[in-house]
Structures are given as C-alpha cells and as structure tokens.
Design a protein around this motif. Sequence first.
Motif, PDB file in Angstrom:
ATOM      1  N   GLY A  77      -3.284   3.762  -2.484  1.00  0.00           N
ATOM      2  CA  GLY A  77      -3.808   2.449  -2.851  1.00  0.00           C
ATOM      3  C   GLY A  77      -2.681   1.437  -2.911  1.00  0.00           C
ATOM      4  N   VAL A  78      -2.972   0.292  -3.493  1.00  0.00           N
ATOM      5  CA  VAL A  78      -1.974  -0.770  -3.616  1.00  0.00           C
ATOM      6  C   VAL A  78      -1.262  -0.626  -4.953  1.00  0.00           C
ATOM      7  N   LEU A  79       0.074  -0.620  -4.898  1.00  0.00           N
ATOM      8  CA  LEU A  79       0.882  -0.578  -6.116  1.00  0.00           C
ATOM      9  C   LEU A  79       0.800  -1.945  -6.789  1.00  0.00           C
ATOM     10  N   THR A  80       0.073  -2.013  -7.902  1.00  0.00           N
ATOM     11  CA  THR A  80      -0.180  -3.305  -8.539  1.00  0.00           C
ATOM     12  C   THR A  80       0.752  -3.600  -9.707  1.00  0.00           C
ATOM     13  N   SER A  81       1.443  -2.585 -10.221  1.00  0.00           N
ATOM     14  CA  SER A  81       2.468  -2.843 -11.235  1.00  0.00           C
ATOM     15  C   SER A  81       3.325  -1.593 -11.415  1.00  0.00           C
TER      16      SER A  81
ATOM     17  N   VAL B 288       2.923   2.976   2.922  1.00  0.00           N
ATOM     18  CA  VAL B 288       2.180   3.294   4.148  1.00  0.00           C
ATOM     19  C   VAL B 288       1.652   2.001   4.751  1.00  0.00           C
ATOM     20  N   PRO B 289       1.593   1.915   6.075  1.00  0.00           N
ATOM     21  CA  PRO B 289       1.105   0.695   6.719  1.00  0.00           C
ATOM     22  C   PRO B 289      -0.401   0.575   6.593  1.00  0.00           C
ATOM     23  N   THR B 290      -0.879  -0.663   6.678  1.00  0.00           N
ATOM     24  CA  THR B 290      -2.320  -0.895   6.709  1.00  0.00           C
ATOM     25  C   THR B 290      -2.873  -0.328   7.996  1.00  0.00           C
ATOM     26  N   ARG B 291      -4.004   0.336   7.900  1.00  0.00           N
ATOM     27  CA  ARG B 291      -4.569   0.973   9.078  1.00  0.00           C
ATOM     28  C   ARG B 291      -5.212  -0.057   9.996  1.00  0.00           C
TER      29      ARG B 291
ATOM     30  N   ARG C   8       0.860  -1.184   0.000  1.00  0.00           N
ATOM     31  CA  ARG C   8       0.000   0.000   0.000  1.00  0.00           C
ATOM     32  C   ARG C   8       0.895   1.232   0.000  1.00  0.00           C
ATOM     33  N   VAL C   9       0.636   2.159  -0.925  1.00  0.00           N
ATOM     34  CA  VAL C   9       1.502   3.320  -1.078  1.00  0.00           C
ATOM     35  C   VAL C   9       0.659   4.592  -1.143  1.00  0.00           C
ATOM     36  N   SER C  10       1.335   5.703  -0.901  1.00  0.00           N
ATOM     37  CA  SER C  10       0.755   7.028  -1.075  1.00  0.00           C
ATOM     38  C   SER C  10       1.701   7.823  -1.958  1.00  0.00           C
TER      39      SER C  10
ATOM     40  N   LEU D 234       0.844   1.510 -11.802  1.00  0.00           N
ATOM     41  CA  LEU D 234      -0.589   1.273 -11.706  1.00  0.00           C
ATOM     42  C   LEU D 234      -0.915   1.097 -10.234  1.00  0.00           C
ATOM     43  N   ILE D 235      -1.802   1.952  -9.706  1.00  0.00           N
ATOM     44  CA  ILE D 235      -2.205   1.904  -8.305  1.00  0.00           C
ATOM     45  C   ILE D 235      -3.705   1.637  -8.244  1.00  0.00           C
ATOM     46  N   THR D 236      -4.093   0.634  -7.461  1.00  0.00           N
ATOM     47  CA  THR D 236      -5.506   0.286  -7.309  1.00  0.00           C
ATOM     48  C   THR D 236      -6.006   0.817  -5.982  1.00  0.00           C
ATOM     49  N   ARG D 237      -6.975   1.710  -6.038  1.00  0.00           N
ATOM     50  CA  ARG D 237      -7.555   2.304  -4.835  1.00  0.00           C
ATOM     51  C   ARG D 237      -8.464   1.305  -4.129  1.00  0.00           C
ATOM     52  N   ARG D 238      -8.880   1.643  -2.889  1.00  0.00           N
ATOM     53  CA  ARG D 238      -9.727   0.750  -2.118  1.00  0.00           C
ATOM     54  C   ARG D 238     -11.085   0.543  -2.785  1.00  0.00           C
ATOM     55  N   THR D 239     -11.491   1.478  -3.674  1.00  0.00           N
ATOM     56  CA  THR D 239     -12.751   1.351  -4.395  1.00  0.00           C
ATOM     57  C   THR D 239     -12.650   0.385  -5.569  1.00  0.00           C
TER      58      THR D 239
END
Length: 349
Positions: free
Chosen positions: A42-46, A75-78, A21-23, A53-58
């Motif tokens: 979101g999560v860095l997916t590639s 960033v750490p998972t909350r 997970r990155v910001s 490519l970053i995938t948001r929580r949505t």
Amino acid sequence: MEIIGGARLEVHIKPTDVGKRVSVRCLNDGGIGAEKFTDTVGVLTSWNDGVLLITRRTGESVRIVESSLVAGKVVPTRHPTTTPQGGASRHVTMAPARRRGPATSFDELARVTARGWQPVESETLGEWRLRASSGFTRRANSVLPLGDPGRPLDEALSYVRDWYAARELPAYIQTATGAEGGQELLCADLERRGWVREVSAQVWVGGLAPVGDLDADVDQVRLSRSYDDAWLRRYQRFGTPGPHVTAVLGSGPSVWFASVPAAGEAPAAIGRCVVDGRWAGFLAVEVDPAHRRRGLATAVMAALGRRALDEGASAAWLQVEDDNTSARALYDGMGFAAHHSYHHYRAPE
C-alpha cells in the motif's frame, strides 16, 4: 535510515518514502498456529516514533512497528504492459486483454463520475468542491477533493464543517485509494483527526461494446429522457422525492432512464445511464427481488449500452459497494474490473 536484515531479506524503505507505494514484510507476534510473517502492500502514509502506517488500496490502514520489519521496498505503480515494436515489454504486470479496460487516470475518472451525479448546490475551496443536495446520497453531499484546498488542512476542514453545519448536514469528504494519484495520504490525515470512514465502494471500468453486445431481451426495456413516479417507486433511495432528488437524478451531460414494466405499481427493473464524451456511466440499476435471476439487469445494461454507443461513447464505468456480491459477479461477467476504491469520511461529532 535504511535497515538491513539477515539472509536475503532487506528493508530498503525509509521515512522519506512517505507518499510512495511500498511492499513490506514483518514478523508476526501471533499465537500458536499464526503465520510467521505478514505481507502488506500500500501507500506509506506516515513513519513516526518507530511506527509505520500503510494504507492499502481498500482504504484500510495497517499499523506496523518498525522493529518487526524484515523486508521492504518501494514498488512502482502498476500499468498495463506495452510492447514496443521489435522490443520486449516494458512492464511485467499484465491483465488479460478483457480485463485491461479503457486507459484512464484517476483524475479523469473522478471528474467524469462527478458530472454524472451533480449536486444541487456546490462551492469551491481551492481545488476542493463542496457539494450539498439536502442529504440525498453521500456522493451529492460530500467534499470532492481533487487537489490542494488552498489553505492549511486543519483550516480547510474547519471551513468544511461550518459549511455543512450551516445546511444542517453532516460533513463528509469523499476520498479515493488504489489508483495512481489516489488520496491515501489524505485518508491517513483524516483518520488522525478523528474522521470516521463509514462507506466504501469501488469504481469499475470496462469497454462499452461488450455491454451493448450482451445477449439479452432488450425489446422489453423502455428508454426515456426522464423518469416517472413508477421509476421512483422502484428506486427507493430516498424519503420524500423532493426537488433535490429530481435535480440530482436528472443531472449530467446526456441522461437516459430505463425501465422494464411489470404488473404492479413499480417496474420490474430500472437503470440510469449518463453519456459524457467517450464515457457511459451506469447507475441505479435495480431489480425487483421477485423478478431476479431472469436477466433483467443484463437487459437494462444492454439497452442503455447500445444507446450510449449510438451517441459515440466507447468506455463504461459504474460504482458498486464492497458487500454487493451479486452485482460484482454480474459486472465481472460483463468484462468490468475495479479501477479504484472510494470512501466517505464523516467528521467527528
């Protein structure tokens, strides 16, 4: 590679952080009036050929050109804040007590929600579960991937498409984002292969006691272990109510149906609850448009909640579509909060 920007902005992410997970902050190339920077979490997916490519929580995928980055970090998972005796809190993010909800992992909640809406037919493919119910709802006619399919992804997807084609059904895969252990990487893999995200919704969780304590006229609500034709007429989520519909609706460890009688052929309101250990799942809560704003949905939830409390449940979950603003407002007022989003990806034609 680590890129260092000017001033106080620094990029501390690299291609080996894929899956984390990155910001990030990047420069905009918009026109007049556009903000100078855009922030994405979101999560860095590639990270290939200079494009992230970053995938948001949505579940939304954001494409970012590497050269536009001005800041970035992992960033750490909350997690909810916990305070050890005699010490300071170990996490800085904390929701109000009413919003913390029951502690649960994505894996636990995914399995609980699946048991509350079981398919007519299923087959395992490694740690994937293929589900079919003659097309009645996507949840009961999609793959639930909770781990490794036991074979390369392309081979697994081919098997999935053949399995559903043999049943004359479109191939769907249900994925989740926004929670620790989510499936952002799988979402990105599906999108790269042309799978299309058709429907997104959220799983919300909350304490069960506040639901049972709702100030509502529960005396008008009838509870039963089964439903009747009138209940089905209000549900209206199918064509002909064949055996596949009755099998899915009746599935679950301990199922209760609620209805509020009305003068017509269908009830003024209905609901369904599945009690599974500490969990109570609320589904199919619907109100006749002519009877809305009379507290009937609240009464149905309260009646089912009290019955679930009697059976020993303490936590609650429900699913709500992203565009159902009235339902989201109702559940927010009951103390529910979003746990994760889930999506249905359809195989390309």
